[in-house]
Design a protein around this motif. Sequence first.
Motif, PDB file in Angstrom:
ATOM      1  N   TYR A  66       0.980  -1.238  -0.110  1.00  0.00           N
ATOM      2  CA  TYR A  66       0.520  -0.461   0.308  1.00  0.00           C
ATOM      3  C   TYR A  66       0.897   1.662   0.039  1.00  0.00           C
ATOM      4  O   TYR A  66       0.693   2.224  -0.872  1.00  0.00           O
ATOM      5  CB  TYR A  66      -1.306   0.004   1.009  1.00  0.00           C
ATOM      6  N   ILE A  67       1.686   1.033   0.796  1.00  0.00           N
ATOM      7  CA  ILE A  67       2.726   2.190   0.999  1.00  0.00           C
ATOM      8  C   ILE A  67       3.383   2.855  -0.649  1.00  0.00           C
ATOM      9  O   ILE A  67       3.522   4.059  -0.383  1.00  0.00           O
ATOM     10  CB  ILE A  67       3.925   2.058   1.766  1.00  0.00           C
ATOM     11  N   GLY A  68       4.538   1.438  -0.858  1.00  0.00           N
ATOM     12  CA  GLY A  68       4.568   1.461  -2.196  1.00  0.00           C
ATOM     13  C   GLY A  68       3.836   2.026  -3.645  1.00  0.00           C
ATOM     14  O   GLY A  68       3.975   2.956  -4.693  1.00  0.00           O
ATOM     15  N   ILE A  69       2.363   1.579  -3.676  1.00  0.00           N
ATOM     16  CA  ILE A  69       1.346   2.228  -4.814  1.00  0.00           C
ATOM     17  C   ILE A  69       1.085   4.041  -4.539  1.00  0.00           C
ATOM     18  O   ILE A  69       0.881   4.243  -5.450  1.00  0.00           O
ATOM     19  CB  ILE A  69       0.237   1.274  -4.400  1.00  0.00           C
ATOM     20  N   PHE A  70       1.350   3.957  -2.944  1.00  0.00           N
ATOM     21  CA  PHE A  70       0.139   5.060  -2.814  1.00  0.00           C
ATOM     22  C   PHE A  70       1.844   6.508  -3.242  1.00  0.00           C
ATOM     23  O   PHE A  70       1.536   7.744  -3.573  1.00  0.00           O
ATOM     24  CB  PHE A  70       0.540   5.513  -1.191  1.00  0.00           C
ATOM     25  N   LEU A  75       4.291   9.933  -6.967  1.00  0.00           N
ATOM     26  CA  LEU A  75       5.576  10.099  -8.341  1.00  0.00           C
ATOM     27  C   LEU A  75       5.409  10.655  -9.674  1.00  0.00           C
ATOM     28  O   LEU A  75       5.503  11.415 -10.445  1.00  0.00           O
ATOM     29  CB  LEU A  75       6.410   9.509  -7.555  1.00  0.00           C
ATOM     30  N   LEU A  76       4.478   9.531  -9.491  1.00  0.00           N
ATOM     31  CA  LEU A  76       3.936   9.460 -11.313  1.00  0.00           C
ATOM     32  C   LEU A  76       2.368  10.293 -11.574  1.00  0.00           C
ATOM     33  O   LEU A  76       2.556  10.306 -12.819  1.00  0.00           O
ATOM     34  CB  LEU A  76       3.593   7.407 -12.006  1.00  0.00           C
ATOM     35  N   PRO A  99       5.561   0.064 -17.411  1.00  0.00           N
ATOM     36  CA  PRO A  99       6.206  -0.676 -17.000  1.00  0.00           C
ATOM     37  C   PRO A  99       7.527   0.281 -15.952  1.00  0.00           C
ATOM     38  O   PRO A  99       8.028  -0.894 -14.753  1.00  0.00           O
ATOM     39  CB  PRO A  99       7.436  -0.811 -17.734  1.00  0.00           C
ATOM     40  N   VAL A 100       7.163   1.165 -16.150  1.00  0.00           N
ATOM     41  CA  VAL A 100       7.980   1.669 -15.159  1.00  0.00           C
ATOM     42  C   VAL A 100       8.030   2.107 -13.891  1.00  0.00           C
ATOM     43  O   VAL A 100       8.421   1.463 -12.800  1.00  0.00           O
ATOM     44  CB  VAL A 100       7.893   3.209 -15.985  1.00  0.00           C
ATOM     45  N   SER A 101       5.855   2.024 -13.336  1.00  0.00           N
ATOM     46  CA  SER A 101       5.483   2.195 -12.258  1.00  0.00           C
ATOM     47  C   SER A 101       5.385   0.490 -11.623  1.00  0.00           C
ATOM     48  O   SER A 101       6.100   0.764 -10.347  1.00  0.00           O
ATOM     49  CB  SER A 101       4.238   2.017 -12.365  1.00  0.00           C
ATOM     50  N   ILE A 102       6.055  -0.409 -12.611  1.00  0.00           N
ATOM     51  CA  ILE A 102       5.948  -1.425 -11.475  1.00  0.00           C
ATOM     52  C   ILE A 102       7.393  -1.685 -11.435  1.00  0.00           C
ATOM     53  O   ILE A 102       7.408  -2.263 -10.306  1.00  0.00           O
ATOM     54  CB  ILE A 102       5.878  -2.913 -12.951  1.00  0.00           C
ATOM     55  N   ALA A 103       8.396  -1.355 -12.374  1.00  0.00           N
ATOM     56  CA  ALA A 103       9.673  -1.437 -12.001  1.00  0.00           C
ATOM     57  C   ALA A 103       9.570  -1.025 -10.582  1.00  0.00           C
ATOM     58  O   ALA A 103      10.550  -1.126 -10.034  1.00  0.00           O
ATOM     59  CB  ALA A 103      10.707  -0.923 -13.105  1.00  0.00           C
ATOM     60  N   MET A 104       9.682   0.834 -10.524  1.00  0.00           N
ATOM     61  CA  MET A 104       9.228   1.502  -9.849  1.00  0.00           C
ATOM     62  C   MET A 104       8.347   0.732  -8.188  1.00  0.00           C
ATOM     63  O   MET A 104       9.235   0.324  -7.171  1.00  0.00           O
ATOM     64  CB  MET A 104       8.923   3.232  -9.194  1.00  0.00           C
ATOM     65  N   LEU A 105       7.725   0.505  -8.367  1.00  0.00           N
ATOM     66  CA  LEU A 105       6.895  -0.354  -7.313  1.00  0.00           C
ATOM     67  C   LEU A 105       8.068  -1.621  -6.507  1.00  0.00           C
ATOM     68  O   LEU A 105       8.036  -2.024  -5.354  1.00  0.00           O
ATOM     69  CB  LEU A 105       5.556  -0.957  -8.007  1.00  0.00           C
ATOM     70  N   LEU A 106       8.052  -2.596  -7.129  1.00  0.00           N
ATOM     71  CA  LEU A 106       9.119  -4.065  -7.246  1.00  0.00           C
ATOM     72  C   LEU A 106      10.243  -3.723  -6.764  1.00  0.00           C
ATOM     73  O   LEU A 106      11.089  -4.125  -5.247  1.00  0.00           O
ATOM     74  CB  LEU A 106       9.084  -4.946  -8.350  1.00  0.00           C
ATOM     75  N   ALA A 107      10.880  -2.686  -7.076  1.00  0.00           N
ATOM     76  CA  ALA A 107      12.313  -1.607  -5.834  1.00  0.00           C
ATOM     77  C   ALA A 107      12.172  -1.412  -5.265  1.00  0.00           C
ATOM     78  O   ALA A 107      13.463  -0.971  -4.713  1.00  0.00           O
ATOM     79  CB  ALA A 107      12.955  -0.758  -7.567  1.00  0.00           C
ATOM     80  N   MET A 108      11.059  -0.969  -4.256  1.00  0.00           N
ATOM     81  CA  MET A 108      11.047  -0.007  -3.432  1.00  0.00           C
ATOM     82  C   MET A 108      10.123  -1.111  -2.679  1.00  0.00           C
ATOM     83  O   MET A 108       9.991  -0.778  -0.937  1.00  0.00           O
ATOM     84  CB  MET A 108       9.809   1.518  -3.173  1.00  0.00           C
ATOM     85  N   LEU A 109       9.796  -2.527  -3.047  1.00  0.00           N
ATOM     86  CA  LEU A 109       8.945  -2.933  -1.962  1.00  0.00           C
ATOM     87  C   LEU A 109       9.801  -3.636  -0.603  1.00  0.00           C
ATOM     88  O   LEU A 109       9.163  -3.359   0.392  1.00  0.00           O
ATOM     89  CB  LEU A 109       7.907  -4.347  -2.918  1.00  0.00           C
ATOM     90  N   GLN A 110      11.207  -4.396  -1.349  1.00  0.00           N
ATOM     91  CA  GLN A 110      11.474  -4.713   0.029  1.00  0.00           C
ATOM     92  C   GLN A 110      12.239  -3.583   0.958  1.00  0.00           C
ATOM     93  O   GLN A 110      12.157  -4.157   2.396  1.00  0.00           O
ATOM     94  CB  GLN A 110      13.032  -5.375  -0.395  1.00  0.00           C
ATOM     95  N   LYS A 113       8.745  -2.903   3.654  1.00  0.00           N
ATOM     96  CA  LYS A 113       8.747  -3.750   4.039  1.00  0.00           C
ATOM     97  C   LYS A 113       9.700  -3.547   4.582  1.00  0.00           C
ATOM     98  O   LYS A 113       9.205  -3.919   6.085  1.00  0.00           O
ATOM     99  CB  LYS A 113       9.102  -5.115   3.420  1.00  0.00           C
ATOM    100  N   GLY A 114      11.241  -3.820   4.723  1.00  0.00           N
ATOM    101  CA  GLY A 114      12.009  -3.916   6.041  1.00  0.00           C
ATOM    102  C   GLY A 114      11.871  -2.423   7.029  1.00  0.00           C
ATOM    103  O   GLY A 114      11.693  -2.529   7.885  1.00  0.00           O
ATOM    104  N   ALA A 115      12.087  -1.028   5.889  1.00  0.00           N
ATOM    105  CA  ALA A 115      11.505  -0.450   7.100  1.00  0.00           C
ATOM    106  C   ALA A 115      10.138  -0.645   7.965  1.00  0.00           C
ATOM    107  O   ALA A 115       9.740  -0.304   8.848  1.00  0.00           O
ATOM    108  CB  ALA A 115      11.149   0.935   6.170  1.00  0.00           C
TER     109      ALA A 115
END
Length: 139
Positions: A66-70, A75-76, A99-110, A113-115
């Motif tokens: 949810y944070i990543g999607i938000f 941003l986009l 594709p840009v939004s999917i790449a951004m979301l995948l890059a920030m998901l881990q 989740k750690g945070a």
Amino acid sequence: MPSQRLSPELVTLPQGWIPALVRGAKCRCPRCGAAALFRKWLKPVDRCGHCKQDWSLQQADDFPAYIGIFVVGHLLAPVVIAMISGGMSAWLTLAILLPVSIAMLLAMLQPTKGAVIAFLWWHGIGAFKQERRAPEDQP
């Protein structure tokens, strides 16, 4: 019997919740900062390899997504508005930004989740026990 975690005196605990979040976002153990937090992409280790903190208790669930999607959406959104108002077709905008939004979301998901796991641990939310190092007596 599983090994017990190290006492707070033997571990460099973070000074506040922001340093704990930074450790988690770097995919390091929020408690000690010495070992990896994840064994797979989004699967945390059961226990920290250094301080033996039990991370199987975490319940981040869908909140990191949810944070990543938000964040990605906010941003986009101006980029989408600029592209469409600049005369670019909606289909071309979609073909570029999907594709840009999917790449951004995948890059920030881990890191997200750690945070989130670090935030839960620091505040003692869920099954985590809140712990702080006793302040040093200063003369």
